[in-house]
Design an enzyme around this catalytic site. Sequence first.
Site, short mmCIF file in Angstrom:
data_model
loop_
_atom_site.label_atom_id
_atom_site.label_comp_id
_atom_site.label_asym_id
_atom_site.label_seq_id
_atom_site.Cartn_x
_atom_site.Cartn_y
_atom_site.Cartn_z
N CYS A 179 1.45 3.61 3.06
CA CYS A 179 1.52 3.06 4.42
C CYS A 179 2.94 2.89 4.97
CB CYS A 179 0.78 1.73 4.48
SG CYS A 179 0.65 1.13 6.18
N CYS A 190 0.86 -1.20 0.00
CA CYS A 190 0.00 0.00 0.00
C CYS A 190 0.90 1.25 0.00
CB CYS A 190 -0.92 -0.01 1.21
SG CYS A 190 -1.76 -1.60 1.43
N CYS A 215 -10.48 1.19 18.81
CA CYS A 215 -10.22 0.55 17.51
C CYS A 215 -8.80 0.01 17.50
CB CYS A 215 -10.35 1.57 16.38
SG CYS A 215 -11.90 2.43 16.39
N CYS A 265 -17.26 -0.62 8.99
CA CYS A 265 -16.59 0.68 8.97
C CYS A 265 -15.73 0.67 7.71
CB CYS A 265 -15.72 0.82 10.22
SG CYS A 265 -14.67 2.28 10.18
N CYS A 267 -13.77 -2.03 17.81
CA CYS A 267 -13.57 -2.09 16.36
C CYS A 267 -12.19 -2.69 16.13
CB CYS A 267 -13.63 -0.67 15.77
SG CYS A 267 -13.32 -0.63 13.99
N ARG A 307 -16.56 9.83 9.46
CA ARG A 307 -15.46 10.15 10.39
C ARG A 307 -14.39 11.00 9.72
NH1 ARG A 307 -14.00 5.37 12.14
NH2 ARG A 307 -15.68 5.50 13.63
N1 SAM Z 1 -3.57 -3.95 7.57
C1 SAM Z 1 -4.96 -3.76 7.60
C2 SAM Z 1 -5.51 -3.28 6.27
O1 SAM Z 1 -4.80 -2.69 5.50
O2 SAM Z 1 -6.71 -3.52 6.05
C3 SAM Z 1 -5.42 -2.82 8.70
C4 SAM Z 1 -4.61 -1.60 9.06
S1 SAM Z 1 -4.46 -0.34 7.80
C5 SAM Z 1 -3.19 0.69 8.46
C6 SAM Z 1 -5.98 0.57 7.94
C7 SAM Z 1 -6.21 1.75 7.04
O3 SAM Z 1 -5.45 2.86 7.46
C8 SAM Z 1 -5.83 1.62 5.57
O4 SAM Z 1 -6.77 0.92 4.81
C9 SAM Z 1 -5.79 3.07 5.14
O5 SAM Z 1 -7.05 3.48 4.66
C10 SAM Z 1 -5.44 3.81 6.44
N2 SAM Z 1 -4.10 4.42 6.35
C11 SAM Z 1 -2.92 3.78 6.44
N3 SAM Z 1 -1.88 4.63 6.26
C12 SAM Z 1 -2.42 5.85 6.04
C13 SAM Z 1 -1.87 7.15 5.78
N4 SAM Z 1 -0.56 7.34 5.68
N5 SAM Z 1 -2.72 8.18 5.61
C14 SAM Z 1 -4.05 7.98 5.70
N6 SAM Z 1 -4.63 6.80 5.95
C15 SAM Z 1 -3.84 5.74 6.10
FE1 SF4 Z 2 -1.44 -2.10 3.63
FE2 SF4 Z 2 -0.40 -0.91 5.75
FE3 SF4 Z 2 -2.60 -2.47 6.06
FE4 SF4 Z 2 -0.21 -3.55 5.51
S1 SF4 Z 2 -0.75 -2.40 7.35
S2 SF4 Z 2 -2.14 -4.03 4.50
S3 SF4 Z 2 0.75 -2.03 4.16
S4 SF4 Z 2 -2.46 -0.55 4.93
#
Ligand code: SAM
Ligand code: SF4
Length: 324
Positions: free
Chosen positions: A66, A63, A103, A194, A134, A266
Amino acid sequence: MLDSTVPQIRHDWHTNEILDLYALPFNDLLFKAQTIHRENFNPNEVQISSLLSIKTGSCSEDCGYCPQSARYDSGLTSEPLMAIYDVLKAAEQAKSQGASRFCMGAAWRKPKDSDIERVVEMVQGVKALGMETCVTLGMLTDTQTTRLKEGGLDYYNHNLDTSEDYYSEIITTRTYKDRLDTLERVRDAGINVCCGGIIGMGESDLDRANLLLQLANLPQHPESVPVNMLVQVQGTPLMGTEQLDPLVFVRTIAVARIIMPKSRVRLSAGRNEMSDEMQALCFFAGANSIFYGDKLLTTDNPMTNHDLNLFARLGLKSAGSSYA
Ligand code: SAM
Ligand code: SF4
Ligand code: DTB
Protein backbone atom coordinates in the site's frame (compact mmCIF):
# COMPACT_ATOMS: atom_id res chain seq x y z
CA MET A 1 -16.15 -32.51 -15.27
CA LEU A 2 -17.77 -31.64 -11.95
CA ASP A 3 -21.33 -32.72 -11.28
CA SER A 4 -23.64 -29.85 -12.21
CA THR A 5 -26.38 -31.27 -9.94
CA VAL A 6 -24.37 -30.29 -6.83
CA PRO A 7 -26.25 -27.48 -5.00
CA GLN A 8 -24.77 -24.14 -6.02
CA ILE A 9 -24.50 -22.24 -2.76
CA ARG A 10 -22.03 -24.02 -0.51
CA HIS A 11 -20.08 -22.94 2.54
CA ASP A 12 -18.18 -26.19 3.06
CA TRP A 13 -15.49 -26.07 0.40
CA HIS A 14 -12.27 -28.03 0.89
CA THR A 15 -8.93 -26.72 -0.31
CA ASN A 16 -8.47 -29.74 -2.56
CA GLU A 17 -11.73 -29.08 -4.40
CA ILE A 18 -10.62 -25.53 -5.11
CA LEU A 19 -7.17 -26.67 -6.24
CA ASP A 20 -8.91 -29.18 -8.54
CA LEU A 21 -10.95 -26.37 -10.09
CA TYR A 22 -7.77 -24.32 -10.63
CA ALA A 23 -6.15 -27.33 -12.30
CA LEU A 24 -8.93 -27.94 -14.84
CA PRO A 25 -7.99 -27.44 -18.48
CA PHE A 26 -8.48 -23.70 -19.13
CA ASN A 27 -11.38 -24.22 -21.55
CA ASP A 28 -13.20 -26.55 -19.15
CA LEU A 29 -12.74 -24.08 -16.29
CA LEU A 30 -13.98 -21.11 -18.30
CA PHE A 31 -16.91 -23.07 -19.73
CA LYS A 32 -17.98 -24.10 -16.26
CA ALA A 33 -17.60 -20.58 -14.89
CA GLN A 34 -19.51 -19.05 -17.82
CA THR A 35 -22.30 -21.64 -17.46
CA ILE A 36 -22.73 -20.82 -13.77
CA HIS A 37 -22.48 -17.12 -14.56
CA ARG A 38 -25.37 -17.37 -17.04
CA GLU A 39 -27.50 -19.28 -14.55
CA ASN A 40 -27.21 -16.38 -12.11
CA PHE A 41 -26.63 -13.15 -14.04
CA ASN A 42 -27.16 -11.44 -17.36
CA PRO A 43 -23.74 -12.27 -18.91
CA ASN A 44 -23.56 -8.97 -20.77
CA GLU A 45 -24.14 -6.65 -17.81
CA VAL A 46 -21.38 -5.23 -15.66
CA GLN A 47 -21.95 -3.21 -12.48
CA ILE A 48 -19.98 0.03 -12.35
CA SER A 49 -18.52 1.57 -9.19
CA SER A 50 -16.32 4.65 -8.87
CA LEU A 51 -13.77 5.17 -6.13
CA LEU A 52 -12.72 8.25 -4.18
CA SER A 53 -10.00 8.50 -1.56
CA ILE A 54 -11.67 10.67 1.09
CA LYS A 55 -8.63 10.57 3.42
CA THR A 56 -5.28 9.90 1.85
CA GLY A 57 -1.96 8.58 3.18
CA SER A 58 -0.21 8.80 6.60
CA CYS A 59 -1.69 5.42 7.57
CA SER A 60 -0.20 3.72 10.63
CA GLU A 61 -0.48 0.19 9.11
CA ASP A 62 2.30 -1.67 7.30
CA CYS A 63 0.36 -3.36 4.45
CA GLY A 64 3.24 -4.23 2.10
CA TYR A 65 1.33 -3.37 -1.07
CA CYS A 66 0.00 0.00 0.00
CA PRO A 67 1.31 3.41 -1.07
CA GLN A 68 -0.72 5.02 1.74
CA SER A 69 1.27 3.52 4.62
CA ALA A 70 3.28 6.18 6.50
CA ARG A 71 6.12 3.62 6.71
CA TYR A 72 6.99 3.68 3.01
CA ASP A 73 8.18 6.50 0.80
CA SER A 74 5.85 6.28 -2.17
CA GLY A 75 5.98 10.03 -2.81
CA LEU A 76 2.26 10.34 -2.09
CA THR A 77 0.91 13.63 -0.70
CA SER A 78 -1.26 13.01 2.37
CA GLU A 79 -4.66 14.68 2.60
CA PRO A 80 -6.97 14.94 5.64
CA LEU A 81 -10.63 13.89 5.52
CA MET A 82 -12.27 15.72 2.62
CA ALA A 83 -15.03 18.30 2.98
CA ILE A 84 -18.48 16.90 2.25
CA TYR A 85 -19.05 19.43 -0.55
CA ASP A 86 -16.01 18.14 -2.48
CA VAL A 87 -17.02 14.52 -1.95
CA LEU A 88 -20.50 15.18 -3.34
CA LYS A 89 -19.04 17.02 -6.34
CA ALA A 90 -16.91 13.95 -7.11
CA ALA A 91 -19.93 11.65 -6.65
CA GLU A 92 -22.02 13.77 -9.02
CA GLN A 93 -19.29 13.56 -11.61
CA ALA A 94 -19.02 9.78 -11.19
CA LYS A 95 -22.78 9.51 -11.63
CA SER A 96 -22.73 11.64 -14.76
CA GLN A 97 -20.02 9.35 -16.17
CA GLY A 98 -22.19 6.28 -15.55
CA ALA A 99 -21.29 4.86 -12.13
CA SER A 100 -24.14 3.34 -10.10
CA ARG A 101 -22.16 2.98 -6.86
CA PHE A 102 -19.78 5.42 -5.18
CA CYS A 103 -17.07 3.89 -2.98
CA MET A 104 -15.26 6.09 -0.50
CA GLY A 105 -11.95 4.88 0.95
CA ALA A 106 -10.02 6.22 3.93
CA ALA A 107 -6.44 5.42 4.90
CA TRP A 108 -7.20 4.55 8.50
CA ARG A 109 -6.34 1.58 10.68
CA LYS A 110 -9.72 2.28 12.31
CA PRO A 111 -11.92 5.38 12.32
CA LYS A 112 -12.83 7.46 15.39
CA ASP A 113 -16.52 7.80 16.25
CA SER A 114 -16.34 11.47 15.17
CA ASP A 115 -15.00 10.33 11.75
CA ILE A 116 -17.99 8.02 11.39
CA GLU A 117 -20.37 10.96 11.85
CA ARG A 118 -18.71 12.81 8.98
CA VAL A 119 -18.74 9.70 6.80
CA VAL A 120 -22.47 9.20 7.55
CA GLU A 121 -23.12 12.72 6.21
CA MET A 122 -21.24 11.79 3.04
CA VAL A 123 -23.21 8.54 2.70
CA GLN A 124 -26.49 10.41 3.05
CA GLY A 125 -25.43 13.02 0.51
CA VAL A 126 -24.36 10.39 -2.04
CA LYS A 127 -27.57 8.40 -1.54
CA ALA A 128 -29.58 11.57 -2.14
CA LEU A 129 -27.96 11.67 -5.60
CA GLY A 130 -29.54 8.28 -6.29
CA MET A 131 -26.32 6.26 -6.07
CA GLU A 132 -25.49 3.18 -4.02
CA THR A 133 -22.87 3.78 -1.34
CA CYS A 134 -19.83 1.82 -0.21
CA VAL A 135 -17.13 2.83 2.27
CA THR A 136 -13.86 1.25 3.37
CA LEU A 137 -12.50 2.72 6.59
CA GLY A 138 -10.54 -0.07 8.31
CA MET A 139 -11.57 -1.94 11.46
CA LEU A 140 -14.96 -1.07 12.99
CA THR A 141 -16.67 -1.46 16.38
CA ASP A 142 -20.27 -2.63 16.82
CA THR A 143 -21.40 0.93 17.59
CA GLN A 144 -19.81 2.14 14.36
CA THR A 145 -21.39 -0.54 12.14
CA THR A 146 -24.78 0.21 13.71
CA ARG A 147 -24.33 3.92 13.05
CA LEU A 148 -23.31 3.32 9.42
CA LYS A 149 -26.34 1.09 8.90
CA GLU A 150 -28.68 3.71 10.42
CA GLY A 151 -27.04 6.27 8.13
CA GLY A 152 -28.14 4.19 5.13
CA LEU A 153 -24.80 2.67 4.03
CA ASP A 154 -25.30 -0.05 1.39
CA TYR A 155 -21.87 -1.81 1.30
CA TYR A 156 -18.76 -2.01 3.47
CA ASN A 157 -15.49 -3.04 1.81
CA HIS A 158 -12.99 -4.87 3.98
CA ASN A 159 -10.64 -7.31 2.26
CA LEU A 160 -8.99 -10.46 3.58
CA ASP A 161 -6.26 -9.64 1.06
CA THR A 162 -4.62 -13.11 0.99
CA SER A 163 -4.63 -16.53 2.69
CA GLU A 164 -4.30 -16.78 6.45
CA ASP A 165 -0.90 -18.50 5.99
CA TYR A 166 0.59 -15.83 3.73
CA TYR A 167 -0.98 -12.90 5.58
CA SER A 168 1.92 -12.27 7.99
CA GLU A 169 4.28 -11.84 5.01
CA ILE A 170 2.17 -8.85 3.93
CA ILE A 171 0.81 -7.18 7.09
CA THR A 172 1.97 -7.37 10.70
CA THR A 173 0.02 -4.51 12.32
CA ARG A 174 -3.33 -6.31 12.47
CA THR A 175 -4.36 -9.95 12.36
CA TYR A 176 -6.45 -12.04 10.03
CA LYS A 177 -8.86 -12.51 12.92
CA ASP A 178 -9.19 -8.71 13.28
CA ARG A 179 -10.39 -8.67 9.68
CA LEU A 180 -12.81 -11.56 10.17
CA ASP A 181 -14.20 -9.84 13.30
CA THR A 182 -14.90 -6.61 11.39
CA LEU A 183 -16.55 -8.58 8.60
CA GLU A 184 -18.80 -10.30 11.15
CA ARG A 185 -19.79 -6.94 12.67
CA VAL A 186 -20.62 -5.54 9.24
CA ARG A 187 -22.72 -8.61 8.42
CA ASP A 188 -24.49 -8.54 11.80
CA ALA A 189 -25.40 -4.87 11.30
CA GLY A 190 -27.18 -5.82 8.07
CA ILE A 191 -24.77 -4.00 5.73
CA ASN A 192 -23.86 -5.75 2.46
CA VAL A 193 -20.33 -7.16 2.55
CA CYS A 194 -17.71 -6.35 -0.09
CA CYS A 195 -14.70 -8.56 0.56
CA GLY A 196 -11.94 -9.96 -1.60
CA GLY A 197 -8.20 -9.83 -1.95
CA ILE A 198 -5.09 -9.13 -3.98
CA ILE A 199 -3.47 -11.55 -6.41
CA GLY A 200 0.15 -11.25 -7.56
CA MET A 201 1.82 -10.55 -4.20
CA GLY A 202 4.17 -13.54 -4.53
CA GLU A 203 1.64 -15.93 -3.00
CA SER A 204 1.47 -19.61 -4.00
CA ASP A 205 -1.32 -21.46 -5.81
CA LEU A 206 -2.32 -22.85 -2.42
CA ASP A 207 -2.56 -19.32 -0.95
CA ARG A 208 -4.84 -18.20 -3.76
CA ALA A 209 -7.02 -21.28 -3.24
CA ASN A 210 -7.15 -20.68 0.51
CA LEU A 211 -8.10 -17.02 0.08
CA LEU A 212 -11.04 -18.06 -2.10
CA LEU A 213 -11.86 -20.84 0.36
CA GLN A 214 -12.06 -18.34 3.24
CA LEU A 215 -14.41 -16.11 1.25
CA ALA A 216 -16.67 -18.93 0.09
CA ASN A 217 -16.83 -20.55 3.53
CA LEU A 218 -17.95 -17.37 5.32
CA PRO A 219 -21.42 -17.96 6.83
CA GLN A 220 -22.82 -15.87 3.95
CA HIS A 221 -20.96 -15.14 0.71
CA PRO A 222 -19.92 -11.49 0.32
CA GLU A 223 -22.37 -9.76 -2.02
CA SER A 224 -19.37 -8.25 -3.76
CA VAL A 225 -15.94 -9.89 -4.21
CA PRO A 226 -13.19 -7.57 -5.45
CA VAL A 227 -10.30 -9.44 -7.04
CA ASN A 228 -7.40 -7.00 -7.24
CA MET A 229 -4.21 -7.55 -9.22
CA LEU A 230 -1.37 -6.03 -7.21
CA VAL A 231 -0.60 -2.50 -8.44
CA GLN A 232 3.11 -2.26 -7.85
CA VAL A 233 3.99 1.14 -6.41
CA GLN A 234 7.54 2.50 -6.14
CA GLY A 235 8.66 2.64 -2.50
CA THR A 236 6.37 -0.15 -1.23
CA PRO A 237 7.95 -3.45 -0.14
CA LEU A 238 6.05 -5.39 -2.83
CA MET A 239 7.49 -3.28 -5.66
CA GLY A 240 9.42 -5.65 -7.91
CA THR A 241 7.38 -8.77 -7.07
CA GLU A 242 7.56 -11.28 -9.92
CA GLN A 243 4.70 -10.71 -12.37
CA LEU A 244 1.94 -13.29 -12.18
CA ASP A 245 0.91 -15.27 -15.27
CA PRO A 246 -2.19 -13.33 -16.44
CA LEU A 247 -3.97 -16.63 -17.10
CA VAL A 248 -3.64 -17.52 -13.41
CA PHE A 249 -5.46 -14.28 -12.64
CA VAL A 250 -8.22 -15.25 -15.10
CA ARG A 251 -8.43 -18.68 -13.46
CA THR A 252 -8.85 -16.96 -10.08
CA ILE A 253 -11.84 -15.01 -11.39
CA ALA A 254 -13.34 -18.22 -12.81
CA VAL A 255 -12.93 -20.16 -9.56
CA ALA A 256 -14.42 -17.25 -7.57
CA ARG A 257 -17.42 -17.25 -9.94
CA ILE A 258 -17.92 -21.02 -9.54
CA ILE A 259 -17.71 -21.17 -5.77
CA MET A 260 -19.62 -17.89 -5.10
CA PRO A 261 -22.16 -18.08 -7.92
CA LYS A 262 -24.45 -15.27 -6.82
CA SER A 263 -21.79 -12.75 -5.78
CA ARG A 264 -20.69 -9.86 -7.96
CA VAL A 265 -17.07 -10.62 -8.76
CA ARG A 266 -15.24 -7.35 -9.36
CA LEU A 267 -12.32 -7.09 -11.74
CA SER A 268 -10.74 -4.49 -9.47
CA ALA A 269 -7.31 -2.85 -9.20
CA GLY A 270 -4.72 -3.59 -11.86
CA ARG A 271 -6.83 -3.13 -15.01
CA ASN A 272 -4.53 -0.35 -16.21
CA GLU A 273 -1.78 -2.96 -16.53
CA MET A 274 -4.05 -5.53 -18.26
CA SER A 275 -4.64 -5.86 -21.99
CA ASP A 276 -8.19 -5.48 -23.30
CA GLU A 277 -8.04 -9.15 -24.26
CA MET A 278 -7.18 -10.20 -20.72
CA GLN A 279 -10.07 -8.14 -19.36
CA ALA A 280 -12.39 -9.73 -21.93
CA LEU A 281 -11.32 -13.16 -20.66
CA CYS A 282 -12.03 -12.03 -17.08
CA PHE A 283 -15.56 -10.98 -18.08
CA PHE A 284 -16.02 -14.34 -19.80
CA ALA A 285 -14.76 -16.07 -16.65
CA GLY A 286 -17.54 -14.38 -14.67
CA ALA A 287 -16.31 -10.97 -13.56
CA ASN A 288 -19.32 -8.63 -13.63
CA SER A 289 -18.26 -5.47 -11.89
CA ILE A 290 -15.45 -2.94 -12.32
CA PHE A 291 -14.03 0.22 -10.83
CA TYR A 292 -14.60 2.93 -13.38
CA GLY A 293 -13.00 6.37 -13.53
CA ASP A 294 -9.47 7.56 -14.23
CA LYS A 295 -8.27 6.87 -10.69
CA LEU A 296 -8.59 4.06 -8.15
CA LEU A 297 -7.70 5.48 -4.71
CA THR A 298 -4.23 6.84 -5.42
CA THR A 299 -3.14 5.00 -8.59
CA ASP A 300 -4.28 5.14 -12.21
CA ASN A 301 -7.22 3.23 -13.64
CA PRO A 302 -8.07 3.06 -17.37
CA MET A 303 -9.47 6.30 -18.81
CA THR A 304 -13.28 6.33 -19.00
CA ASN A 305 -13.20 6.67 -22.80
CA HIS A 306 -11.09 3.56 -23.05
CA ASP A 307 -13.57 1.61 -20.90
CA LEU A 308 -16.59 2.87 -22.85
CA ASN A 309 -14.87 1.75 -26.03
CA LEU A 310 -14.05 -1.67 -24.53
CA PHE A 311 -17.67 -2.10 -23.40
CA ALA A 312 -18.85 -1.23 -26.91
CA ARG A 313 -16.40 -3.69 -28.50
CA LEU A 314 -17.57 -6.45 -26.14
CA GLY A 315 -21.28 -5.57 -26.28
CA LEU A 316 -21.31 -5.05 -22.51
CA LYS A 317 -23.89 -2.85 -20.79
CA SER A 318 -23.81 -1.24 -17.39
CA ALA A 319 -26.04 -2.92 -14.81
CA GLY A 320 -28.20 -0.61 -12.71
CA SER A 321 -27.38 2.56 -14.60
CA SER A 322 -28.85 4.23 -17.65
CA TYR A 323 -25.43 5.01 -19.13
CA ALA A 324 -22.66 3.05 -20.91
N1 SAM B 1 -7.50 1.47 5.14
C1 SAM B 1 -8.60 0.63 4.92
C2 SAM B 1 -8.24 -0.84 4.95
O1 SAM B 1 -7.11 -1.19 4.72
O2 SAM B 1 -9.15 -1.64 5.22
C3 SAM B 1 -9.33 0.93 3.62
C4 SAM B 1 -8.57 1.33 2.38
S1 SAM B 1 -7.47 0.09 1.69
C5 SAM B 1 -6.54 1.03 0.53
C6 SAM B 1 -8.56 -0.95 0.74
C7 SAM B 1 -7.99 -2.11 -0.02
O3 SAM B 1 -7.33 -1.67 -1.19
C8 SAM B 1 -6.94 -2.97 0.67
O4 SAM B 1 -7.47 -3.89 1.57
C9 SAM B 1 -6.32 -3.70 -0.52
O5 SAM B 1 -6.99 -4.91 -0.76
C10 SAM B 1 -6.54 -2.72 -1.68
N2 SAM B 1 -5.25 -2.18 -2.17
C11 SAM B 1 -4.50 -1.24 -1.57
N3 SAM B 1 -3.36 -1.03 -2.26
C12 SAM B 1 -3.38 -1.86 -3.32
C13 SAM B 1 -2.47 -2.11 -4.40
N4 SAM B 1 -1.31 -1.48 -4.50
N5 SAM B 1 -2.83 -3.03 -5.33
C14 SAM B 1 -4.01 -3.68 -5.22
N6 SAM B 1 -4.90 -3.48 -4.23
C15 SAM B 1 -4.60 -2.60 -3.28
FE1 SF4 C 1 -3.24 -0.83 4.98
FE2 SF4 C 1 -3.22 1.05 3.12
FE3 SF4 C 1 -5.56 0.46 4.37
FE4 SF4 C 1 -3.58 1.74 5.66
S1 SF4 C 1 -4.72 2.49 3.88
S2 SF4 C 1 -4.74 -0.02 6.42
S3 SF4 C 1 -1.72 0.82 4.79
S4 SF4 C 1 -4.38 -0.88 3.03
C1 DTB D 1 -10.68 -2.92 -3.38
O1 DTB D 1 -10.72 -4.15 -3.21
N1 DTB D 1 -9.88 -2.31 -4.25
C2 DTB D 1 -10.04 -0.87 -4.17
C3 DTB D 1 -11.20 -0.71 -3.16
N2 DTB D 1 -11.42 -2.05 -2.72
C4 DTB D 1 -11.10 0.23 -2.05
C5 DTB D 1 -8.78 -0.14 -3.85
C6 DTB D 1 -7.65 -0.42 -4.82
C7 DTB D 1 -6.51 0.45 -4.46
C8 DTB D 1 -5.38 0.33 -5.44
C9 DTB D 1 -4.21 1.17 -5.05
C10 DTB D 1 -4.50 2.65 -4.98
O2 DTB D 1 -5.07 3.22 -5.93
O3 DTB D 1 -4.13 3.27 -3.97
